[in-house]
Motif scaffolding. Structure first.
Motif, PDB file in Angstrom:
ATOM      1  N   LEU A 180       0.851  -1.190   0.000  1.00 59.48           N
ATOM      2  CA  LEU A 180       0.000   0.000   0.000  1.00 59.48           C
ATOM      3  C   LEU A 180       0.885   1.237   0.000  1.00 59.48           C
ATOM      4  O   LEU A 180       1.733   1.417   0.868  1.00 59.48           O
ATOM      5  N   LEU A 181       0.726   2.080  -0.984  1.00 54.80           N
ATOM      6  CA  LEU A 181       1.591   3.236  -1.095  1.00 54.80           C
ATOM      7  C   LEU A 181       1.026   4.440  -0.374  1.00 54.80           C
ATOM      8  O   LEU A 181       1.721   5.122   0.365  1.00 54.80           O
ATOM      9  N   THR A 182      -0.262   4.729  -0.647  1.00 58.30           N
ATOM     10  CA  THR A 182      -0.847   5.909  -0.037  1.00 58.30           C
ATOM     11  C   THR A 182      -2.339   5.716   0.111  1.00 58.30           C
ATOM     12  O   THR A 182      -2.916   4.776  -0.427  1.00 58.30           O
ATOM     13  N   ASN A 183      -2.956   6.612   0.772  1.00 62.47           N
ATOM     14  CA  ASN A 183      -4.328   6.449   1.204  1.00 62.47           C
ATOM     15  C   ASN A 183      -4.826   7.857   1.465  1.00 62.47           C
ATOM     16  O   ASN A 183      -4.673   8.384   2.549  1.00 62.47           O
ATOM     17  N   VAL A 184      -5.419   8.486   0.465  1.00 64.27           N
ATOM     18  CA  VAL A 184      -5.751   9.906   0.576  1.00 64.27           C
ATOM     19  C   VAL A 184      -7.255  10.112   0.549  1.00 64.27           C
ATOM     20  O   VAL A 184      -8.016   9.283   0.059  1.00 64.27           O
ATOM     21  N   SER A 185      -7.675  11.230   1.098  1.00 64.25           N
ATOM     22  CA  SER A 185      -9.081  11.617   1.016  1.00 64.25           C
ATOM     23  C   SER A 185      -9.137  13.135   0.944  1.00 64.25           C
ATOM     24  O   SER A 185      -8.170  13.824   1.274  1.00 64.25           O
ATOM     25  N   PHE A 186     -10.271  13.649   0.535  1.00 66.52           N
ATOM     26  CA  PHE A 186     -10.447  15.089   0.376  1.00 66.52           C
ATOM     27  C   PHE A 186     -11.731  15.495   1.091  1.00 66.52           C
ATOM     28  O   PHE A 186     -12.800  14.936   0.797  1.00 66.52           O
ATOM     29  N   ARG A 187     -11.606  16.440   1.958  1.00 66.82           N
ATOM     30  CA  ARG A 187     -12.734  16.755   2.815  1.00 66.82           C
ATOM     31  C   ARG A 187     -13.945  17.224   2.012  1.00 66.82           C
ATOM     32  O   ARG A 187     -15.089  16.968   2.373  1.00 66.82           O
ATOM     33  N   GLU A 188     -13.711  17.902   0.902  1.00 70.65           N
ATOM     34  CA  GLU A 188     -14.851  18.421   0.139  1.00 70.65           C
ATOM     35  C   GLU A 188     -15.669  17.332  -0.545  1.00 70.65           C
ATOM     36  O   GLU A 188     -16.721  17.619  -1.111  1.00 70.65           O
ATOM     37  N   THR A 189     -15.206  16.090  -0.494  1.00 67.53           N
ATOM     38  CA  THR A 189     -15.986  15.016  -1.106  1.00 67.53           C
ATOM     39  C   THR A 189     -16.861  14.281  -0.090  1.00 67.53           C
ATOM     40  O   THR A 189     -17.514  13.305  -0.434  1.00 67.53           O
ATOM     41  N   THR A 190     -16.854  14.743   1.117  1.00 59.95           N
ATOM     42  CA  THR A 190     -17.709  14.136   2.138  1.00 59.95           C
ATOM     43  C   THR A 190     -19.184  14.309   1.768  1.00 59.95           C
ATOM     44  O   THR A 190     -19.566  15.307   1.155  1.00 59.95           O
ATOM     45  N   PHE A 191     -19.995  13.326   2.112  1.00 67.72           N
ATOM     46  CA  PHE A 191     -21.422  13.419   1.790  1.00 67.72           C
ATOM     47  C   PHE A 191     -22.227  12.569   2.763  1.00 67.72           C
ATOM     48  O   PHE A 191     -21.672  11.710   3.469  1.00 67.72           O
ATOM     49  N   ILE A 192     -23.513  12.806   2.769  1.00 69.97           N
ATOM     50  CA  ILE A 192     -24.442  11.967   3.516  1.00 69.97           C
ATOM     51  C   ILE A 192     -25.222  11.115   2.538  1.00 69.97           C
ATOM     52  O   ILE A 192     -25.758  11.629   1.555  1.00 69.97           O
ATOM     53  N   ALA A 193     -25.244   9.823   2.768  1.00 70.40           N
ATOM     54  CA  ALA A 193     -26.012   8.918   1.915  1.00 70.40           C
ATOM     55  C   ALA A 193     -27.493   9.064   2.213  1.00 70.40           C
ATOM     56  O   ALA A 193     -27.894   9.101   3.375  1.00 70.40           O
ATOM     57  N   VAL A 194     -28.312   9.190   1.171  1.00 67.69           N
ATOM     58  CA  VAL A 194     -29.753   9.361   1.343  1.00 67.69           C
ATOM     59  C   VAL A 194     -30.488   8.502   0.318  1.00 67.69           C
ATOM     60  O   VAL A 194     -29.923   8.126  -0.710  1.00 67.69           O
ATOM     61  N   THR A 195     -31.719   8.192   0.601  1.00 68.21           N
ATOM     62  CA  THR A 195     -32.545   7.509  -0.399  1.00 68.21           C
ATOM     63  C   THR A 195     -33.356   8.516  -1.204  1.00 68.21           C
ATOM     64  O   THR A 195     -33.871   8.185  -2.267  1.00 68.21           O
ATOM     65  N   ALA A 196     -33.468   9.715  -0.712  1.00 69.23           N
ATOM     66  CA  ALA A 196     -34.098  10.808  -1.471  1.00 69.23           C
ATOM     67  C   ALA A 196     -33.480  12.106  -0.973  1.00 69.23           C
ATOM     68  O   ALA A 196     -33.162  12.230   0.214  1.00 69.23           O
ATOM     69  N   TYR A 197     -33.291  13.051  -1.880  1.00 66.95           N
ATOM     70  CA  TYR A 197     -32.656  14.298  -1.486  1.00 66.95           C
ATOM     71  C   TYR A 197     -33.471  14.996  -0.403  1.00 66.95           C
ATOM     72  O   TYR A 197     -34.704  15.051  -0.470  1.00 66.95           O
ATOM     73  N   GLN A 198     -32.758  15.498   0.574  1.00 65.77           N
ATOM     74  CA  GLN A 198     -33.408  16.215   1.661  1.00 65.77           C
ATOM     75  C   GLN A 198     -33.384  17.716   1.417  1.00 65.77           C
ATOM     76  O   GLN A 198     -34.386  18.390   1.539  1.00 65.77           O
ATOM     77  N   ASN A 199     -32.226  18.222   1.074  1.00 60.66           N
ATOM     78  CA  ASN A 199     -32.041  19.660   0.860  1.00 60.66           C
ATOM     79  C   ASN A 199     -32.312  19.986  -0.604  1.00 60.66           C
ATOM     80  O   ASN A 199     -31.594  19.523  -1.497  1.00 60.66           O
TER      81      ASN A 199
END
Lengths: 229, 229
Positions: A180-199
């Motif tokens: 395993l070389l690296t393991n990155v994430s980007f905060r702006e890609t965070t989301f809440i999983a929904v079955t229908a859009y709330q907002n």
DNA sequence: GACCTTCTCACCTACGTGTTAAGC
DNA sequence: TCGCTTAACACGTAGGTGAGAAGG
């Protein structure tokens, strides 16, 4: 490309490994008002699409790119009065605890168990495995990954609705000496999983920027409820 | 799977390498009346689709699958009076001469030069590179390859109209010790490149079996000109 | 009732077909 | 003219959207 996340390793070849998130501006528009991603039984694509550019690999070495979704907390979330609020604990399915970030596994070990399962676990980018040169010659797009809330027969990522996730991208070297070389994430890609859009502002952004939702562009434009997005 | 072509080599690992053509019956229906494939400026897919099953690879070794089109002769062909007949020599554009069959290149050497060019040259199966296990777990389909008569920007195979071609599939080992393992072709996949179908029986077969041509099925059925295909 | 999920639907994107008429 | 090529077109496949009604 705009946001870069780099890690160094003891390995001499990939010291300058850098992973950059593409379309970061678009992601931020969603993130500002708390992003949501639809999950369905048959699987739903993500929008925006996760897209990264990679540099610093050994062009002739072989790598795979992996994507998984890490719960940012054990909570369920509710959308009330136009705002997201944390509800009770994580619904009993405490499946997420092994994947936190404070575990010291980010440097190469740690993933040994739990990897082969593949159900709700890890999405392997379809170009995998491939040469470093391939991953670096153009941005790598995860547009085919599908999110679901049911355990289907493979390929889709199983998430729990109303939980919050952060996509994580891993680069592993395959072949002679897998690691395993690296393991990155980007905060702006965070989301809440929904079955229908709330907002409904999220809905409007999805319609505005996703070409596949163009059917609803007119509808929203004709509704002159004010604000420009 | 029906037709198998295997080759042995000095290498100990892949001695039992076997490549089998799928849908051989369908290919034969076209071959019986001389198959034609459309070439267009932007590139046209093949139908039937080249599809092979592979066995005998080392599951954990890395391979790429290559496809190229070898002229079966230096001639141009004409469709006159319901039959294909050889016309004069190869039209002066003697671009094809390096790829003839009398060159002793069939067993593993010979391809060393001319390989990297990629224009009109070699189509690399999009799953490449990949493990032997991947290539063997399901039939390998070349449904995305496109045939053209113009030199476009990459990806498409450049053929000369009214010339006859035989698709050749190569399996190469990549990684630590690259080598050409085998180089197979199937006579029933031979075709003449055309810019428009010459034999209307070919047209009828394409319409009958290609789902994308279903729009014309009714038209042809309503025309009760007789023969069942 | 309130909340969340599921299903069907019209409407798109994207692109693979042979047809046809025009071009050379 | 004739033979071959090109481009526009209608009509499919294949599948990605949110809307809206129905279900739990």
């Amino acid at each position: 490309g705009e946001l870069a996340a780099g890690r160094e390793k003891g390995d001499p070849t990939e010291k300058r490994l850098v992973v950059t998130l593409e379309d970061a501006e678009l992601w931020r528009k969603f993130q500002e008002i708390t992003n949501e991603m639809i999950v369905t039984k048959s699987g739903r694509r993500m929008f925006p699409v996760l897209k990264v550019s990679v540099s610093g690999l050994d062009p002739s070495a072989m790598y795979s790119l992996l994507l998984d979704f890490v719960p940012t907390d054990g909570r369920r979330w509710k959308y009330v009065n136009g705002e997201w609020a944390a509800a009770g604990r994580g619904e009993g399915r405490c499946q997420e605890n092994g994947r936190g970030q404070g575990e010291g596994r980010g440097q190469g070990g740690g993933r040994d168990h739990e990897e082969g399962r593949g159900q709700g676990g890890v999405y392997i980018h379809p170009d995998s495995p491939n040469f470093g040169a391939h991953w670096m010659k153009a941005a790598v797009t995860f547009n085919k990954v599908k999110l679901t809330n049911k355990m289907n027969s493979g390929g889709q990522m199983v998430l729990s609705s109303l939980q919050r996730y952060e996509p994580h991208i891993s680069i592993v070297r395959v072949g002679s000496r897998p690691s395993l070389l690296t393991n990155v994430s980007f905060r702006e890609t965070t989301f809440i999983a929904v079955t229908a859009y709330q907002n409904e502002e999220i809905t409007a952004l999805k319609i505005k920027y996703n070409p596949f939702a163009k059917a609803f562009l007119d509808t929203k434009d004709r509704n002159p409820s004010g604000r420009s997005l």
